[in-house]
Write a protein that holds these residues in place. Structure first.
Motif, PDB file in Angstrom:
ATOM      1  N   GLY A 157       0.802  -1.222   0.000  1.00  0.00           N
ATOM      2  CA  GLY A 157       0.000   0.000   0.000  1.00  0.00           C
ATOM      3  C   GLY A 157       0.830   1.264   0.000  1.00  0.00           C
ATOM      4  N   GLY A 158       2.150   1.101  -0.081  1.00  0.00           N
ATOM      5  CA  GLY A 158       3.038   2.252  -0.042  1.00  0.00           C
ATOM      6  C   GLY A 158       3.255   2.882  -1.402  1.00  0.00           C
ATOM      7  N   HIS A 159       4.228   3.763  -1.471  1.00  0.00           N
ATOM      8  CA  HIS A 159       4.545   4.440  -2.726  1.00  0.00           C
ATOM      9  C   HIS A 159       5.268   3.495  -3.675  1.00  0.00           C
ATOM     10  N   SER A 160       5.018   3.691  -4.976  1.00  0.00           N
ATOM     11  CA  SER A 160       5.651   2.854  -5.994  1.00  0.00           C
ATOM     12  C   SER A 160       6.754   3.600  -6.741  1.00  0.00           C
ATOM     13  N   ASN A 161       7.124   4.735  -6.209  1.00  0.00           N
ATOM     14  CA  ASN A 161       8.250   5.509  -6.736  1.00  0.00           C
ATOM     15  C   ASN A 161       8.797   6.305  -5.560  1.00  0.00           C
ATOM     16  N   LEU A 177       1.005  12.955   6.300  1.00  0.00           N
ATOM     17  CA  LEU A 177       0.806  12.898   4.857  1.00  0.00           C
ATOM     18  C   LEU A 177       2.104  12.546   4.161  1.00  0.00           C
ATOM     19  N   SER A 178       1.983  11.934   2.981  1.00  0.00           N
ATOM     20  CA  SER A 178       3.146  11.731   2.119  1.00  0.00           C
ATOM     21  C   SER A 178       2.739  11.929   0.667  1.00  0.00           C
ATOM     22  N   GLY A 179       3.690  12.333  -0.153  1.00  0.00           N
ATOM     23  CA  GLY A 179       3.477  12.481  -1.586  1.00  0.00           C
ATOM     24  C   GLY A 179       4.729  12.078  -2.315  1.00  0.00           C
ATOM     25  N   GLY A 180       4.576  11.671  -3.594  1.00  0.00           N
ATOM     26  CA  GLY A 180       5.758  11.182  -4.283  1.00  0.00           C
ATOM     27  C   GLY A 180       5.708  11.271  -5.789  1.00  0.00           C
ATOM     28  N   MET A 181       6.714  10.665  -6.404  1.00  0.00           N
ATOM     29  CA  MET A 181       6.847  10.656  -7.857  1.00  0.00           C
ATOM     30  C   MET A 181       5.783   9.808  -8.540  1.00  0.00           C
ATOM     31  N   ASP A 182       5.086   8.982  -7.768  1.00  0.00           N
ATOM     32  CA  ASP A 182       4.019   8.143  -8.329  1.00  0.00           C
ATOM     33  C   ASP A 182       2.685   8.885  -8.418  1.00  0.00           C
ATOM     34  N   ASN A 183       2.704  10.217  -8.212  1.00  0.00           N
ATOM     35  CA  ASN A 183       1.504  11.077  -8.248  1.00  0.00           C
ATOM     36  C   ASN A 183       0.575  10.843  -7.063  1.00  0.00           C
ATOM     37  N   MET A 184       0.976  10.019  -6.118  1.00  0.00           N
ATOM     38  CA  MET A 184       0.098   9.633  -5.007  1.00  0.00           C
ATOM     39  C   MET A 184       0.190  10.604  -3.833  1.00  0.00           C
ATOM     40  N   MET A 214       7.116  -3.371  10.244  1.00  0.00           N
ATOM     41  CA  MET A 214       6.713  -2.924   8.917  1.00  0.00           C
ATOM     42  C   MET A 214       5.282  -2.380   8.948  1.00  0.00           C
ATOM     43  N   MET A 215       5.049  -1.366   8.141  1.00  0.00           N
ATOM     44  CA  MET A 215       3.707  -0.810   7.994  1.00  0.00           C
ATOM     45  C   MET A 215       3.442  -0.676   6.495  1.00  0.00           C
ATOM     46  N   HIS A 216       2.349  -1.288   6.015  1.00  0.00           N
ATOM     47  CA  HIS A 216       2.122  -1.388   4.578  1.00  0.00           C
ATOM     48  C   HIS A 216       0.975  -0.543   4.038  1.00  0.00           C
ATOM     49  N   PHE A 217      -0.028  -0.250   4.876  1.00  0.00           N
ATOM     50  CA  PHE A 217      -1.253   0.326   4.328  1.00  0.00           C
ATOM     51  C   PHE A 217      -1.598   1.679   4.956  1.00  0.00           C
ATOM     52  N   PRO A 218      -1.903   2.681   4.111  1.00  0.00           N
ATOM     53  CA  PRO A 218      -2.329   3.987   4.611  1.00  0.00           C
ATOM     54  C   PRO A 218      -3.826   3.999   4.909  1.00  0.00           C
ATOM     55  N   ARG A 219      -4.296   5.066   5.562  1.00  0.00           N
ATOM     56  CA  ARG A 219      -5.724   5.248   5.790  1.00  0.00           C
ATOM     57  C   ARG A 219      -6.435   5.777   4.544  1.00  0.00           C
ATOM     58  N   PHE A 220      -5.682   6.502   3.720  1.00  0.00           N
ATOM     59  CA  PHE A 220      -6.250   7.065   2.493  1.00  0.00           C
ATOM     60  C   PHE A 220      -5.146   7.146   1.451  1.00  0.00           C
ATOM     61  N   SER A 221      -5.518   6.930   0.187  1.00  0.00           N
ATOM     62  CA  SER A 221      -4.540   6.989  -0.899  1.00  0.00           C
ATOM     63  C   SER A 221      -5.244   7.381  -2.192  1.00  0.00           C
ATOM     64  N   SER A 222      -4.648   8.318  -2.954  1.00  0.00           N
ATOM     65  CA  SER A 222      -5.264   8.730  -4.215  1.00  0.00           C
ATOM     66  C   SER A 222      -4.211   9.275  -5.166  1.00  0.00           C
ATOM     67  N   ASP A 223      -4.391   8.985  -6.462  1.00  0.00           N
ATOM     68  CA  ASP A 223      -3.568   9.599  -7.498  1.00  0.00           C
ATOM     69  C   ASP A 223      -4.397  10.575  -8.337  1.00  0.00           C
ATOM     70  N   GLN A 224      -5.580  10.942  -7.827  1.00  0.00           N
ATOM     71  CA  GLN A 224      -6.483  11.827  -8.559  1.00  0.00           C
ATOM     72  C   GLN A 224      -6.328  13.298  -8.153  1.00  0.00           C
ATOM     73  N   VAL A 225      -5.483  13.564  -7.172  1.00  0.00           N
ATOM     74  CA  VAL A 225      -5.307  14.944  -6.710  1.00  0.00           C
ATOM     75  C   VAL A 225      -4.502  15.745  -7.726  1.00  0.00           C
ATOM     76  N   HIS A 226      -3.435  15.137  -8.256  1.00  0.00           N
ATOM     77  CA  HIS A 226      -2.583  15.781  -9.250  1.00  0.00           C
ATOM     78  C   HIS A 226      -2.323  14.827 -10.404  1.00  0.00           C
ATOM     79  N   ALA A 227      -2.077  15.402 -11.579  1.00  0.00           N
ATOM     80  CA  ALA A 227      -1.785  14.597 -12.758  1.00  0.00           C
ATOM     81  C   ALA A 227      -0.290  14.341 -12.915  1.00  0.00           C
ATOM     82  N   ASN A 228       0.489  14.840 -11.968  1.00  0.00           N
ATOM     83  CA  ASN A 228       1.936  14.645 -12.023  1.00  0.00           C
ATOM     84  C   ASN A 228       2.443  14.421 -10.611  1.00  0.00           C
ATOM     85  N   TYR A 229       3.757  14.377 -10.467  1.00  0.00           N
ATOM     86  CA  TYR A 229       4.333  14.061  -9.154  1.00  0.00           C
ATOM     87  C   TYR A 229       3.966  15.111  -8.113  1.00  0.00           C
TER      88      TYR A 229
END
Length: 240
Positions: A157-161, A177-184, A214-229
């Protein structure tokens, strides 16, 4: 104020002689050091004080022993016992340097990430706990007091980039919060790992490493907020 809007004007300029990009500036929020800030560029961190006449006083300069290091981020915290200001520095080499700005010593170096570190976030009200975001697609939670890695936040459930940015909630210390190169954009909660975090404060073994979880899953995740990183996330109350 003009038309209800604040009016700003240019007041001062600092040029650092390393001639490299300055990636981060961070003010110290402790009441005794609110006029002090740090900057990082190249393999160097510089601490300044703001003076009343819009000038700046250079207080300290730290140059990393590794000439290939490039610091990307700096953050302030304090030593729980002495209240000395501690400056956290991280970047290209994937390690965190902790510098005591009163004793002028390197307190510790945290290592564990497999690639560069892009951001650091301190947990509110917990000066010994900090998060790091890395190009290795992981977030790590560290304990300054016992110098251990408490959690590795990555996986299914983590970042893929690479993870670029972090922000802790101002009054919910377990939420960030976290954000990354995977647009998430992801919202995480450390609440379910409260017992592990508490155990990290009493860890004393010199022959064994702390049993990092280890912690794998967030409470919320979306790639719809931005179209880029996503290279910056912040809280606005409970909104992000």
């Amino acid at each position: 104020m003009e038309d209800g809007r604040p009016k700003y004007k240019f007041a001062g300029l600092i040029e650092e002689d390393h001639r490299a990009p300055i990636y981060c500036i961070c003010f110290n929020e402790h009441p005794s050091y609110q006029d002090v800030f740090a900057s990082v560029g190249h393999n160097r961190a510089t601490v300044y004080r703001c003076l009343p006449d819009h000038k700046f006083e250079e207080l300290q300069v730290y140059v990393d022993a590794d000439k290939e290091e490039r610091f990307f981020v700096c953050k302030w915290t304090l030593h729980v016992g002495s209240s000395n200001p501690l400056l956290l520095l991280a970047g290209l080499k994937g390690i965190v340097r902790v510098v005591d700005c009163i004793t002028l010593t390197l307190v510790h170096t945290f290592a564990g990430h497999g690639n560069s570190i892009n951001d650091i976030a301190l947990l509110p009200g917990q000066p010994s706990l900090f998060l790091t975001a890395s190009k290795d697609e992981a977030i790590r939670l560290w304990n300054l007091e016992t110098r251990c890695c408490v959690l590795i936040i990555s996986g299914e459930g983590g970042h893929s980039n690479e993870v670029l940015t972090l922000a802790c909630h101002p009054w919910h210390p377990h939420r960030f919060l976290s954000g990354g190169m995977d647009n998430m954009v992801k919202i995480w909660s450390l609440e379910e790992h409260a017992s592990v975090i508490e155990a990290s404060f009493t860890w004393q073994s010199k022959t064994k490493t702390f049993p990092t979880k280890m912690m794998h899953f967030p409470r919320f995740s979306s790639d719809q907020v931005h179209a880029n990183y996503v290279d910056c996330v912040r809280w606005l109350g409970d909104l992000c």
